[in-house]
Design a protein around this motif. Sequence first.
Motif, mmCIF file in Angstrom:
data_model
loop_
_atom_site.group_PDB
_atom_site.id
_atom_site.type_symbol
_atom_site.label_atom_id
_atom_site.label_comp_id
_atom_site.label_asym_id
_atom_site.label_seq_id
_atom_site.Cartn_x
_atom_site.Cartn_y
_atom_site.Cartn_z
ATOM 1 N N THR A 105 0.832 -1.198 0.000
ATOM 2 C CA THR A 105 0.000 0.000 0.000
ATOM 3 C C THR A 105 0.863 1.242 0.000
ATOM 4 N N PRO A 106 0.645 2.168 -0.950
ATOM 5 C CA PRO A 106 1.469 3.369 -0.993
ATOM 6 C C PRO A 106 1.323 4.182 0.280
ATOM 7 N N GLY A 107 2.460 4.705 0.759
ATOM 8 C CA GLY A 107 2.442 5.608 1.898
ATOM 9 C C GLY A 107 2.196 4.940 3.212
ATOM 10 N N GLY A 108 2.165 3.590 3.258
ATOM 11 C CA GLY A 108 1.824 2.909 4.487
ATOM 12 C C GLY A 108 3.037 2.648 5.342
ATOM 13 N N SER A 109 2.788 2.195 6.564
ATOM 14 C CA SER A 109 3.858 1.810 7.466
ATOM 15 C C SER A 109 3.361 0.694 8.338
ATOM 16 N N LYS A 110 4.279 -0.151 8.769
ATOM 17 C CA LYS A 110 3.893 -1.272 9.618
ATOM 18 C C LYS A 110 3.291 -0.797 10.918
ATOM 19 N N GLY A 111 3.835 0.280 11.444
ATOM 20 C CA GLY A 111 3.307 0.806 12.706
ATOM 21 C C GLY A 111 1.864 1.207 12.566
ATOM 22 N N ASN A 112 1.519 1.855 11.473
ATOM 23 C CA ASN A 112 0.140 2.262 11.262
ATOM 24 C C ASN A 112 -0.759 1.063 11.098
ATOM 25 N N GLU A 113 -0.249 0.010 10.431
ATOM 26 C CA GLU A 113 -1.084 -1.163 10.236
ATOM 27 C C GLU A 113 -1.357 -1.854 11.557
ATOM 28 N N ASP A 114 -0.333 -1.905 12.412
ATOM 29 C CA ASP A 114 -0.545 -2.534 13.705
ATOM 30 C C ASP A 114 -1.600 -1.798 14.504
ATOM 31 N N GLU A 115 -1.692 -0.497 14.314
ATOM 32 C CA GLU A 115 -2.703 0.280 15.002
ATOM 33 C C GLU A 115 -3.998 0.355 14.229
ATOM 34 N N GLY A 116 -4.027 -0.260 13.057
ATOM 35 C CA GLY A 116 -5.210 -0.159 12.219
ATOM 36 C C GLY A 116 -5.209 1.083 11.379
ATOM 37 N N GLY A 118 -3.851 1.768 8.493
ATOM 38 C CA GLY A 118 -4.099 1.535 7.090
ATOM 39 C C GLY A 118 -3.339 2.466 6.176
ATOM 40 N N GLY A 119 -2.203 2.969 6.557
ATOM 41 C CA GLY A 119 -1.413 3.753 5.622
ATOM 42 C C GLY A 119 -1.383 5.218 5.926
ATOM 43 N N GLY A 120 -0.680 5.606 6.948
ATOM 44 C CA GLY A 120 -0.507 7.020 7.222
ATOM 45 C C GLY A 120 0.649 7.570 6.419
ATOM 46 N N GLY A 121 1.107 8.777 6.766
ATOM 47 C CA GLY A 121 2.193 9.393 6.030
ATOM 48 C C GLY A 121 3.506 8.673 6.295
ATOM 49 N N SER A 122 4.364 8.557 5.274
ATOM 50 C CA SER A 122 5.646 7.894 5.406
ATOM 51 C C SER A 122 6.719 8.904 5.765
ATOM 52 N N GLU A 155 -7.072 4.237 4.026
ATOM 53 C CA GLU A 155 -7.845 3.126 4.586
ATOM 54 C C GLU A 155 -7.371 2.777 5.991
ATOM 55 N N ILE A 156 -8.302 2.355 6.828
ATOM 56 C CA ILE A 156 -7.986 1.828 8.154
ATOM 57 C C ILE A 156 -8.205 0.328 8.124
ATOM 58 N N LYS A 157 -7.194 -0.413 8.516
ATOM 59 C CA LYS A 157 -7.270 -1.876 8.510
ATOM 60 C C LYS A 157 -7.181 -2.394 9.936
ATOM 61 N N LEU A 158 -8.154 -3.227 10.323
ATOM 62 C CA LEU A 158 -8.177 -3.776 11.672
ATOM 63 C C LEU A 158 -7.968 -5.281 11.639
ATOM 64 N N GLU A 159 -7.581 -5.834 12.768
ATOM 65 C CA GLU A 159 -7.402 -7.277 12.867
ATOM 66 C C GLU A 159 -8.731 -7.988 13.077
ATOM 67 N N TYR A 188 -9.063 11.104 11.890
ATOM 68 C CA TYR A 188 -8.781 10.910 10.468
ATOM 69 C C TYR A 188 -8.441 12.237 9.788
ATOM 70 N N SER A 189 -7.625 12.154 8.749
ATOM 71 C CA SER A 189 -7.288 13.300 7.904
ATOM 72 C C SER A 189 -6.736 12.759 6.601
ATOM 73 N N ASN A 190 -6.629 13.620 5.602
ATOM 74 C CA ASN A 190 -6.095 13.198 4.312
ATOM 75 C C ASN A 190 -4.629 12.805 4.406
ATOM 76 N N GLU A 191 -3.914 13.354 5.367
ATOM 77 C CA GLU A 191 -2.497 13.053 5.513
ATOM 78 C C GLU A 191 -2.269 11.710 6.199
ATOM 79 N N GLY A 192 -3.210 11.265 7.008
ATOM 80 C CA GLY A 192 -3.055 10.001 7.709
ATOM 81 C C GLY A 192 -4.021 9.902 8.869
ATOM 82 N N ASN A 193 -4.194 8.690 9.385
ATOM 83 C CA ASN A 193 -5.116 8.440 10.493
ATOM 84 C C ASN A 193 -4.326 8.146 11.768
ATOM 85 N N LYS A 194 -4.825 8.647 12.873
ATOM 86 C CA LYS A 194 -4.153 8.457 14.160
ATOM 87 C C LYS A 194 -5.060 7.683 15.102
ATOM 88 N N HIS A 195 -4.549 6.578 15.614
ATOM 89 C CA HIS A 195 -5.301 5.781 16.578
ATOM 90 C C HIS A 195 -5.273 6.473 17.929
#
Length: 493
Positions: A105-116, A118-122, A155-159, A188-195
């Motif tokens: 996923t473009p712009g994503g990070s593992k840390g963001n995925e772990d928090e759900g 789904g691809g915040g700013g890199s 996108e926000i991805k949850l387990e 949520y924002s266009n730049e990224g989502n914060k848990h």
Amino acid sequence: MRMRSNFKNPDDPSDGSEIDEVTDAVLEDDVELMINARVEDWSEDDEDVVEAAEGDAEYDIGDEDTNSDDSSEFDPMATDSDDSMSDGEAAGGSKAENKTNSSATPGGSKGNEDEGGGGGGSSKTVLELNEDEEDDETVKAIIAAIKKPRSSPPEIKLEDFVTDICFHPLRDIIAIATITGDVALYEYSNEGNKHLRTIEVHAKACRDVEFSTDGLNVLTCSKDKSIMITDMETEKLKKFYESAHEEPINKLHVIDENLFATGDDGGTVKLWDLRTKNEIFALKEVEDYVTQMLTNEAGKLLLVTSGDGYLTTLNIGARKLYVQSEPYEEELTCMGTYRGDSKLVVGTSKGNLYTFNWGQFGYHSDKFPGVKSSMSEMIPITDRIACVAGEEGIIRAVHIAPFRNLGIVGQHSMPIESLDVSNSGELIASSSHNNDVRFWNVKYFEEFGDIKYNEKHNSYKEKRHNLPSSKFSNASDFFSDLAKEGEENNGDE
């Protein structure tokens, strides 16, 4: 707007894998990946290294013709799969993995995925490229697309399986209920989502989540038959109704700052007042599960749809039944009010849309065949436009009175579980059985004009027309661009 250039339409059968592969290659979700395959994830400090190694095929980004060994990096047959998108692979791993990983996923990070997230700013930077210096038209289009700012949050991805979503009435926060009984809050924002936090509220699946009218509290109901009111900031439990129903609770609806209603799997509807200990009213007029509850701006009537095909209306002030409709031979699953609350539109499990005049809820006044697939969610976007979704995994826009299919707003790879619209009205969010939450910018509907009853239209094309927020573009748009380019070339000659 998130525009994508390909020929594939979600309604068309997948009978040509080669066409699917070619058309999916230029989707926006793979744009940054293709750029990374060309320029790597270099920081500005690495520019000197790139220049020094200009003759090396592994780092060469200048001459495309000399990179025959790395031609697979620019494979136009690369595919895009919603199910295989992985933020972790996009952000981590070796350079070779980043080159060949077509599902990141473009712009994503593992840390963001772990928090759900789904691809915040890199934190990485991409080399500054100028499309005017490129000879390849495809590369120029990719560079232009990646520089275009996002029009919606990632996108926000949850387990865990997502059961419901709800936007905050005042802030850019979304609540996500899960099958484990938790509620996750994201900014949520266009730049990224914060848990922000995850609130553990129920022992079993949390089936519905709503914010109070002031946005301070989170109201939830569960399969464990309980109702909880929790402070959003402190996570402190403010009210707990244990064994509130005899059956698992399926739906919850906030009426005003004090009143809310709940409906269970057995068809019982209860009215609650936060100032009292027990329910103030209970009614059982149907035998199947409650699918949705709704009130208009006046808040005098509570409308309830159920799985046994009834529209039941309750008088809130008088605490009694107002009227019940004739039975329908299909589940009434969702509804919304339109045209200044003068029309109620109800969606069904067979994809039909029934219109009721307000106050005349015994039988419908108009019927629209819809999309011929099970419909479970409906969200009013404007006074005459609704977004509907269901088992096919596609969000469609529908014009109300007269009925017209306006096109496809967005897509999921699996059935859609819930829909909601943001407090600004510019975004809608949807969740699917794939444990994902996606955002769609629908601001373009503000400039949409009313449709007249006598206007000519093509219903076949309308069902397949992709709107600006869709993941796909229309084939006709692609060919029109080619025609325009050809005319410009002829003019230059």
